[in-house]
Design a protein around this motif. Structure first.
Motif, PDB file in Angstrom:
ATOM      1  N   VAL A  46       0.836  -1.208   0.000  1.00 29.23           N
ATOM      2  CA  VAL A  46       0.000   0.000   0.000  1.00 29.23           C
ATOM      3  C   VAL A  46       0.869   1.256   0.000  1.00 29.23           C
ATOM      4  O   VAL A  46       0.592   2.228  -0.699  1.00 29.23           O
ATOM      5  N   LYS A  47       1.943   1.248   0.777  1.00 28.87           N
ATOM      6  CA  LYS A  47       2.816   2.423   0.883  1.00 28.87           C
ATOM      7  C   LYS A  47       3.836   2.518  -0.248  1.00 28.87           C
ATOM      8  O   LYS A  47       4.524   3.519  -0.375  1.00 28.87           O
ATOM      9  N   GLU A  48       3.971   1.430  -1.018  1.00 29.66           N
ATOM     10  CA  GLU A  48       5.067   1.316  -1.988  1.00 29.66           C
ATOM     11  C   GLU A  48       6.394   1.566  -1.277  1.00 29.66           C
ATOM     12  O   GLU A  48       7.245   2.332  -1.726  1.00 29.66           O
ATOM     13  N   PRO A 133       4.027   1.663  10.110  1.00 30.18           N
ATOM     14  CA  PRO A 133       4.766   2.848   9.691  1.00 30.18           C
ATOM     15  C   PRO A 133       3.775   4.000   9.574  1.00 30.18           C
ATOM     16  O   PRO A 133       2.577   3.801   9.770  1.00 30.18           O
ATOM     17  N   SER A 134       4.271   5.192   9.290  1.00 30.55           N
ATOM     18  CA  SER A 134       3.353   6.305   9.048  1.00 30.55           C
ATOM     19  C   SER A 134       2.495   5.990   7.818  1.00 30.55           C
ATOM     20  O   SER A 134       2.947   5.336   6.884  1.00 30.55           O
ATOM     21  N   ALA A 135       1.240   6.480   7.832  1.00 33.99           N
ATOM     22  CA  ALA A 135       0.264   6.089   6.805  1.00 33.99           C
ATOM     23  C   ALA A 135       0.286   7.031   5.600  1.00 33.99           C
ATOM     24  O   ALA A 135      -0.729   7.596   5.216  1.00 33.99           O
ATOM     25  N   ASN A 136       1.455   7.187   5.014  1.00 29.22           N
ATOM     26  CA  ASN A 136       1.604   8.006   3.809  1.00 29.22           C
ATOM     27  C   ASN A 136       2.293   7.177   2.740  1.00 29.22           C
ATOM     28  O   ASN A 136       3.012   6.237   3.077  1.00 29.22           O
ATOM     29  N   PRO A 137       2.102   7.548   1.461  1.00 31.36           N
ATOM     30  CA  PRO A 137       2.907   6.875   0.439  1.00 31.36           C
ATOM     31  C   PRO A 137       4.383   7.121   0.741  1.00 31.36           C
ATOM     32  O   PRO A 137       4.745   8.195   1.231  1.00 31.36           O
ATOM     33  N   ILE A 141       4.763  13.434   2.679  1.00 34.57           N
ATOM     34  CA  ILE A 141       4.525  14.058   3.992  1.00 34.57           C
ATOM     35  C   ILE A 141       3.669  13.136   4.870  1.00 34.57           C
ATOM     36  O   ILE A 141       2.675  12.577   4.413  1.00 34.57           O
ATOM     37  N   SER A 142       4.021  13.028   6.147  1.00 37.85           N
ATOM     38  CA  SER A 142       3.278  12.150   7.056  1.00 37.85           C
ATOM     39  C   SER A 142       1.903  12.741   7.395  1.00 37.85           C
ATOM     40  O   SER A 142       1.741  13.957   7.447  1.00 37.85           O
ATOM     41  N   PRO A 143       0.895  11.862   7.634  1.00 36.55           N
ATOM     42  CA  PRO A 143      -0.469  12.322   7.903  1.00 36.55           C
ATOM     43  C   PRO A 143      -0.730  12.583   9.385  1.00 36.55           C
ATOM     44  O   PRO A 143      -0.352  11.787  10.236  1.00 36.55           O
ATOM     45  N   VAL A 170       4.857  15.354  14.965  1.00 36.28           N
ATOM     46  CA  VAL A 170       6.048  14.759  14.332  1.00 36.28           C
ATOM     47  C   VAL A 170       6.222  13.360  14.908  1.00 36.28           C
ATOM     48  O   VAL A 170       5.737  13.064  15.999  1.00 36.28           O
ATOM     49  N   GLU A 171       6.909  12.491  14.171  1.00 39.53           N
ATOM     50  CA  GLU A 171       7.041  11.100  14.563  1.00 39.53           C
ATOM     51  C   GLU A 171       7.807  10.936  15.875  1.00 39.53           C
ATOM     52  O   GLU A 171       8.452  11.867  16.366  1.00 39.53           O
ATOM     53  N   SER A 172       7.771   9.715  16.386  1.00 37.50           N
ATOM     54  CA  SER A 172       8.447   9.403  17.638  1.00 37.50           C
ATOM     55  C   SER A 172       9.967   9.572  17.505  1.00 37.50           C
ATOM     56  O   SER A 172      10.529   9.457  16.420  1.00 37.50           O
ATOM     57  N   SER A 221      16.155  12.111   1.357  1.00 37.89           N
ATOM     58  CA  SER A 221      14.947  12.742   0.836  1.00 37.89           C
ATOM     59  C   SER A 221      13.722  12.027   1.397  1.00 37.89           C
ATOM     60  O   SER A 221      13.546  10.842   1.217  1.00 37.89           O
ATOM     61  N   HIS A 222      12.871  12.794   2.079  1.00 40.68           N
ATOM     62  CA  HIS A 222      11.710  12.221   2.737  1.00 40.68           C
ATOM     63  C   HIS A 222      10.757  13.386   2.996  1.00 40.68           C
ATOM     64  O   HIS A 222      11.173  14.526   2.939  1.00 40.68           O
ATOM     65  N   TYR A 223       9.518  13.092   3.320  1.00 38.76           N
ATOM     66  CA  TYR A 223       8.558  14.150   3.666  1.00 38.76           C
ATOM     67  C   TYR A 223       8.454  15.190   2.560  1.00 38.76           C
ATOM     68  O   TYR A 223       8.202  16.359   2.825  1.00 38.76           O
TER      69      TYR A 223
HETATM   70 MG    MG Z   1       7.340   7.549   7.844  1.00 36.07          MG
END
Ligand code: MG
Ligand code: TXA
Length: 321
Positions: A46-48, A133-137, A141-143, A170-172, A221-223
């Motif tokens: 789902v996240k690829e 994991p965070s529920a974003n592709p 950007i994280s949801p 922001v994430e843990s 590269s992320h978010y």
């Molecule tokens: Mg994440």
């Protein structure tokens, strides 16, 4: 019904090997039974998400964590007791209970107890922990709301458990241990200062440039928004990109020469925690406009500011065009 607050429906889907989006205090997660590799595989699809990027395992009690790890060093336990439920993830030696797919084949597993009433209730209904994991592709950007998840993954998942807006935003903070020294693998919702205060040891932490080599899945590269994000002095950026439609993501100030609807302020009062809470949703809003360039400025590099600056840095690293 795709979105709702029905934890029994969520539990039933999870027991049948499905994925469900869950609220946490940091960001929304995309959860599946951590003991079931077929269910976990769906998260990656789902996240690829590439298989080299390991998942965090969520439980509701420290006793449950004990079953997942072979070693729980005293300093780690101290952090767990002080900060769980909360935005802390501990990387510990894993027991045979966790499939290799969850940990990308590593000898360690990342675990945390999230602080969200709905998700804690859900975890208590289940007799397995949740890999999430965070529920974003992957790479986006994280949801921080159920709507963010619906916008991007709504077609691909059967249910989103709606727990409102994530409080921390922001994430843990991910912490491993080198002997008795805490090592911050990712800055997040628990500050380095708090970790030092609780352990009595100044934590080691790395710059994103160094860290991507050492920590699985921490990509430079992320978010990344779709529009190019330029991180630095906003006044300088305004001169450099004069004549283009510019969007601004600033900590607390506004800037002359840019229409106010293109300026997004993380915290008008300069409050770092409020800024963290607003960061991802403002970035998403900006990305939904048709500005050509996003100019963003760093926030003070203390407390949660380190997590915000880390996310901004990674968001600026996408090679656009
Ligand atoms: Mg994440
Ligand atoms: O706040 C959070 O931590 C959120 C919510 C949903 O709990 N989750 C989250 O997961 O941010 P994710 O997949 O976006 O980030 C997990 C990161 C991986 O990219 C990896 O860097 C690190 O956790 N990680 C997971 N397992 C690890 C391990 N065994 N060793 C080192 N790092 C690990």
């Amino acid at each position: 019904l795709k979105t709702g607050t029905d934890i029994h429906h969520a539990a039933s889907l999870l027991r049948h090997g499905e994925v469900v989006a869950i609220p946490t205090e940091t960001v929304y997660g995309l959860a599946a039974n951590a003991y079931d590799p077929d269910a976990v595989l769906k998260i990656f699809k789902v996240k690829e998400r590439p298989f080299f990027d390991p998942l965090i395992v969520h439980t509701w009690s420290i006793e449950q964590v004990d079953a997942l790890v072979t070693d729980f060093p005293p300093l780690a336990r101290k952090l767990a007791e002080a900060l769980w439920p909360g935005p802390l993830t501990l990387v510990l030696k894993k027991s045979g209970r966790i499939p290799d797919l969850v940990t990308s084949g590593s000898e360690t597993v990342a675990v945390r107890i999230p602080s969200h009433p709905l998700t804690l209730e859900l975890l208590k209904l289940l007799d397995f922990p949740l890999a999430a994991p965070s529920a974003n592709p992957f790479g986006y950007i994280s949801p921080t709301t159920a709507q963010h998840v619906a916008d991007q993954l709504g077609e691909k998942i059967p249910y989103i458990l709606d727990g409102g807006t994530s409080n921390v935003g922001v994430e843990s903070t991910i912490v491993s241990f080198e002997g008795n020294v805490p090592c911050i693998l990712r800055h997040g919702g628990v500050s380095g200062e708090t970790i030092e205060k609780l352990t009595g040891v100044p934590p080691i932490s790395y710059k994103p440039e160094e860290k991507s080599q050492l920590v699985p899945g921490q990509l430079l590269s992320h978010y990344a928004p779709r529009h190019p994000l330029i991180l630095g002095d906003i006044e300088e950026g305004l001169k450099l990109y004069m004549g283009r439609r510019i969007g601004i993501l600033s900590f607390s100030g506004s800037f002359a020469g840019v229409p106010s609807e293109d300026q997004y302020i993380m915290s008008a009062n300069g409050d770092i925690e409020e800024a963290a809470k607003n960061l991802f949703s403002l970035l998403r809003k900006l990305d939904g406009t048709d500005v050509e360039i996003i100019l963003a400025g760093n926030v003070p590099d203390t407390g949660l500011g380190r997590a915000i600056n880390d996310r901004l840095f990674r968001a600026s690293q996408k090679k656009n065009k």
